[in-house]
Each structure stands twice: as structure tokens, then as C-alpha cells.
Design an enzyme around this catalytic site. Structure first.
Site, PDB file in Angstrom:
ATOM      1  N   LEU A  34      72.439 106.392 -37.301  1.00 27.54           N
ATOM      2  CA  LEU A  34      71.720 105.246 -37.842  1.00 27.54           C
ATOM      3  C   LEU A  34      70.617 104.781 -36.891  1.00 27.54           C
ATOM      4  CD1 LEU A  34      74.781 103.148 -39.045  1.00 27.54           C
ATOM      5  CD2 LEU A  34      73.227 104.458 -40.492  1.00 27.54           C
ATOM      6  N   GLY A  65      76.817 109.761 -39.249  1.00 24.83           N
ATOM      7  CA  GLY A  65      77.182 111.164 -39.235  1.00 24.83           C
ATOM      8  C   GLY A  65      76.210 112.027 -38.466  1.00 24.83           C
ATOM      9  N   TYR A 125      89.509 121.060 -39.844  1.00 21.13           N
ATOM     10  CA  TYR A 125      88.688 120.818 -38.663  1.00 21.13           C
ATOM     11  C   TYR A 125      89.070 121.859 -37.615  1.00 21.13           C
ATOM     12  CZ  TYR A 125      87.734 116.120 -40.563  1.00 21.13           C
ATOM     13  OH  TYR A 125      87.360 115.062 -41.351  1.00 21.13           O
TER      14      TYR A 125
END
Length: 295
Positions: free
Chosen positions: A223, A219, A66
Site C-alpha cells: 500500500l 500483498g 504454501y
């Protein structure tokens, strides 16, 4: 109400990693856009981590790819020396290209280098839990993992890793991995709409293995559903809080690692752990993914 209760109760990792609160924190979003480069506001990134730990979070999920390297360095800056009981879970198996691409990095030397990079950038002598990440982003990897996991098991024997987990796998890979070493966690894509692992979650719960959904809120594609909106209105919460609470209600071995770079959003996520979902609402949410309810 204790911090443990506020954060969804606890789950015990095997052996010496201890008990973690079920609502944790995923550090991926602390990097710059595209999970690449430094954050826009370093002080804000540090503040989010410090706020999380102050609120009782003792499970942080990260990776040295990351950034790359950036997020682990921020964690070290914000929290080192680490408080007793904090479990930092990292993952290996990928690297970042200069074009921000995600490139598999599963050779023996790449895995060894990744573990040492994590140790250095986190400022640790041993990593609490390392997940072997295989395959792509979505469906579980179907191939063999013996070679890669054996490398990590050797590093565990050397004392550089305390526990091992797997990411983006299915029951076949867990069974294969258990012939090599103890598997303490599985990290796969799973949320109220992505329900392919319903049965797998139940199998892992029976074995006392933690299941950690990545992208618990969808992600890169958040949603959205009428059922979530209706449940949120009924429970006087946000749809994303309901989605997180659904996961905590789903199975006692599910640990959450929602990520954010905002203290305000962090507080909203943590508050979801205290949200009670009535059975009727739970059934409506189960229907979003065509699931069979709690198992």
C-alpha cells in the site's frame, strides 16, 4: 496491559475453538521466494513463530500449499506440541505446480487429500478451522460451492475438521454454505485501499462471523498513499502500522494475519494493535478507498 489488550482485543469463534486475539499471524512468508520451497533461514522462520506465540498470538493462518508442505512442517517444528488455546486456520482448494504456479484443486479426492496432508504435516488429529478457497486472487468467486463444501462438511462430521470457513467469496456463497454447515469465518482481499467488502464486513459482523483480510498491507503490491503517510507522521507510526490499525478500528469482527519472516517486522506489526486512531484521522483514511466509515 494484558496480551489480549495489546493484540487488539479478542474475538470468539463459535463452539470449541475459543477466543482468539484479533492480531494474529499469517505464515505464508515463511516459505522460500514465491511461497515455494524452504526458507533461506530455517532457524529464523522458527524464531518468528515462537516469538509470535510468546507475544500472545493465538491465531495462525497457514496452508499446506504454501511451500508446498514446507510452512506447515515449520509450524510443527517450531510449536508442536501446541500450546493450549492456539487456533491454527488452514485452507484447501489449490495446489502448486512444479513451475511455482497456483492450480485449483477442488475435486473430491483433492480436497480429502489436502485435509489429510494438513493433518499430517501439522501433527494434528483435527484441524481447528479449514477455509474452502475458491476462485482467483482478487475478486470474489461468483459460482456455486455446494459440491466442494459438502466434501469438507463430511470430513467435519468425521471429526477431522472442527469448523469451516470460506475464502474469496461473497454473500451469495456464504448463504449457500450456511445451508450445508456453520460458516465461522470469511477470508477475502480487503485493506484500506481495497474496499469492495465494506458492506459484507458489516453483514458478517451482525452474524458473529469473523472476517479475515488477506493482503491487509496490499500483498505483492504494498500500500502507498499520501493519506497513509500523513496519518503515520501524525501518529508517530509507520504507514503499514496505520493500515493494520485502521482494519482493527474498522469492525470488531476483523481478525488480522499480517505475515513476515522477520522477528523485527513481526514486532512492528504486533505493535500496530495498540495504535489509537482519532476520528478525524480515521475519516481521512476511510476516504482512501471511498468508504463510508465504520459500520
Amino acid at each position: 496491559m494484558t496480551k489480549e489488550t495489546k493484540l487488539g482485543g479478542s474475538f470468539r469463534f463459535p463452539s470449541d475453538s475459543g477466543t482468539v486475539n484479533r492480531m494474529g499471524y499469517g505464515a505464508m512468508q515463511l516459505a522460500g521466494p514465491g511461497v515455494f520451497g524452504p526458507p533461506r533461514d530455517m532457524d529464523a522462520a522458527v524464531a518468528v513463530l515462537q516469538e509470535a506465540v510468546a507475544a500472545g498470538v493465538n491465531h495462525i493462518d497457514t496452508s499446506d500449499y504454501y511451500g508446498p508442505y514446507v510452512v506447515n512442517q515449520i509450524i510443527k517444528r517450531a510449536l508442536h506440541p501446541y500450546p493450549e488455546g492456539l487456533v491454527i486456520v488452514t485452507k484447501v482448494g489449490a495446489r502448486r505446480g512444479e513451475d511455482k504456479s497456483w492450480i485449483p484443486a477442488l475435486s473430491r479426492q483433492e480436497l480429502i487429500d489436502a485435509v489429510h496432508d494438513n493433518l499430517r504435516n501439522l501433527g494434528l488429529d483435527a484441524l481447528d478451522v479449514v477455509n474452502l478457497r475458491v476462485g482467483g486472487i482478487t475478486g470474489p468467486f461468483e459460482g456455486l460451492i455446494e459440491g466442494e463444501l459438502t466434501v469438507l462438511a463430511e470430513l467435519k462430521e468425521q471429526g477431522l475438521i472442527r469448523h469451516l470457513g470460506l475464502s474469496n467469496v461473497g454473500p451469495k456463497q456464504v448463504a449457500e454454505g450456511q445451508k450445508i454447515t456453520e460458516i465461522v469465518s470469511v477470508q477475502n482481499m480487503y485493506n484500506v485501499a481495497q474496499r469492495g467488502d465494506d458492506g459484507f464486513v458489516k453483514e458478517l459482523a451482525a452474524q458473529g462471523i469473523a472476517y479475515v483480510p488477506f493482503f491487509p498491507l496490499g500483498g505483492f503490491t504494498p500500500l502507498q498513499s499520501a493519506e497513509l503517510d500523513a496519518a503515520a507522521a501524525e501518529l508517530k507510526a509507520t504507514p503499514m502500522q496505520v493500515a493494520l490499525a485502521w482494519l482493527l478500528h474498522r469492525s470488531p469482527n476483523i481478525l488480522l494475519i499480517p505475515g513476515t519472516s522477520s522477528v523485527e517486522h513481526l514486532r512492528e506489526n504486533l505493535a500496530a494493535a495498540a495504535l489509537e486512531i482519532p476520528d478525524g484521522v480515521m475519516a481521512e483514511l476511510d476516504a482512501i478507498g471511498g468508504g463510508a466509515g465504520q459500520g
